[in-house]
Design a protein around this motif. Structure first.
Motif: not given
Length: 474
Positions: A256-264, A294-312
């Protein structure tokens, strides 16, 4: 016929149930002892694997799973107790039985202190070896069962509630758990994303395997690769021993990868490869290690926005988002608040008189917005159960931000009622942000986290409403 040194010519083996699923690793430099131990344990229904030195043992442990190990103190390429220390520090998390032909009290004491299950002297009594292995496996299984029980109790908290949102989440969760697909859990901080992940694991076909979690936001960038994939001794300063990473520890289970959007982004690329290939290399090593996780991930961020801003990475997002699950905020399921209050009172009243909640106090809790979600409610109930002297939690026992009358809040926010709906909404939002900012002592970062907003977004609202923060975060 010459008997192997250190083993008696005859030994009566204890009959135990067939346990073909249990695997035993035998680490000893003498071929005769390895063969004899393998033979007697396989006769009892176990599966065995042998290693003649520490180097071979390390290679085997990195690639295969075992339920127990027999370890000789004297090995040609290493001190067996040093290898034991490596095993206890992450290389192997199951019972280890130390054996020695030069047994002494100091060695036995040191082995036990390092975490060995038992210490056996040569010449070995094969019946005692079998019995000790049997007991070690039983203890290992009991520890896993206790851990699983703890996980189940924790997981139940995520499903407390009968609101439509929670009923829907429960149904989606049960369907998702039956598959082996990757899952992405979204939701605000404190909603219970990790508990949902644990529930998925418990209901899945991997329930007997390990559940291994990692909070990506809590690990420094320079260490997260080692945490994920492990490292070999000498890979970097401070790497004094080989270490398994979370992916390897989760083999046959769930990671379980929690807060995966905080990963570089750099680390995201390595995680993407590990997910696609189900293999990886440890830091400082080029040998690939295959896993089944099996990989389960979680985030409190908007990943589509993170993608647009090149952070994910977009490709990682698509790999993770096979089955999306959203955990609703507590304010979106207010009808569940009384059930959660009763649940937490039951939990925190163990050994003490259980408090009851006055109806007016309960009304205040239902009206409150709970920016910290279930975690905030849980902490409040724990504090009230401990600190309130009487048997009833009254309105006066609640913190001031819960005691404020909702009609007063609305009247202040909307003025005299002559404005438009847009003006009333903006007025209420301004008041709410001011109160949250005051609650967090002017700290913009903590206020943004409580509101579920990006810090830059909150700054824009502060400027728009003319609100001045008392101080910036250190």
């Amino acid at each position: 016929m010459v008997e192997p040194r250190g083993l008696p010519a005859t030994a009566a083996a204890t009959t135990i149930p067939n346990v073909a699923s249990d695997r035993i690793l035998i680490i000893d430099d003498e071929q005769g002892i390895r063969e004899t131990l393998s033979g007697i344990l396989e006769d009892e229904g176990y599966r065995t694997r042998a290693a003649e030195n520490a180097g071979e043992a390390r290679r085997v442990l990195r690639k295969e799973r075992f339920d127990a190990a027999l370890l000789d103190v004297w090995l040609p390429d290493a001190d067996g107790l040093k290898l034991l220390e490596e095993m206890q520090n992450g290389l192997f998390d199951q019972p280890v039985i130390v054996i020695s032909g030069h047994g002494n009290i100091d060695s036995a004491v040191k082995a036990i202190r390092l975490g060995a299950y038992d210490f056996l002297e040569k010449p070995l009594s094969l019946s005692r070896v079998v019995l000790t292995v049997q007991h070690a496996l039983a203890e290992g299984k009991m520890r896993r069962q206790l851990h699983d029980l703890s996980v189940r109790l924790e997981a139940q908290e995520a499903l407390v509630g009968s609101s439509p949102a929670m009923v829907r989440l429960g149904e989606e969760l049960r369907v998702a758990a039956r598959s082996d697909s990757r899952i992405l859990i979204t939701g605000e901080n404190g909603t219970g994303k990790e508990l949902v992940a644990r529930q998925i694991h418990r209901l899945s076909q991997r329930a007997k395997g390990p559940f291994v979690d990692l909070n990506c936001a809590a690990i420094p960038e320079e260490l997260i690769e080692s945490e994920l994939f492990g490292h070999v001794r000498g890979a970097f300063t401070g790497a004094s021993a080989d270490r398994q990473g979370r992916f390897q520890k989760a083999d046959t289970g769930t990671v379980f990868l929690d807060e995966i959007a905080d990963m570089s982004v750099k680390t995201q690329a390595k995680v993407l490869r590990a997910i696609e290939e189900q293999r990886f290399e440890r830091v400082g090593d080029t040998t690939p290690i295959a896993v089944d996780v099996r990989v389960v991930a979680a985030t409190n961020k908007d990943l589509e926005k993170e993608i647009r801003e090149n952070r994910f990475r977009e490709d990682l997002y698509f790999r993770l988002n096979v089955i999306p699950l959203h955990v609703p905020a507590l304010r979106e399921r207010r009808e569940d608040i009384p059930l959660l209050v009763e649940h937490f009172l039951d939990r925190f009243s163990q050994g003490t008189v259980r408090k009851t909640v006055h109806r007016r106090a309960m009304s205040r809790m239902v009206e409150y917005a709970w920016p910290g979600n279930v975690r905030e409610l849980r902490n409040l109930i724990e504090r009230l159960q401990i600190m309130v002297e009487g048997d009833t939690i009254g309105e006066e026992d609640l913190p001031s931000n819960l005691r404020e009358d909702s009609s007063d809040r609305l009247r202040v926010a909307s003025g005299d009622g002559s404005g438009t709906l847009k003006e009333a909404r903006e007025s209420f939002e301004r008041l709410y942000i001011e109160r949250q900012l005051k609650r967090h002592e002017g700290n913009v970062t903590r206020t943004a986290q409580a509101l579920g907003l990006e810090r830059s977004h909150l700054h824009r609202k502060l400027r728009a409403y003319g609100i001045k923060a008392e101080r910036e975060p250190e």
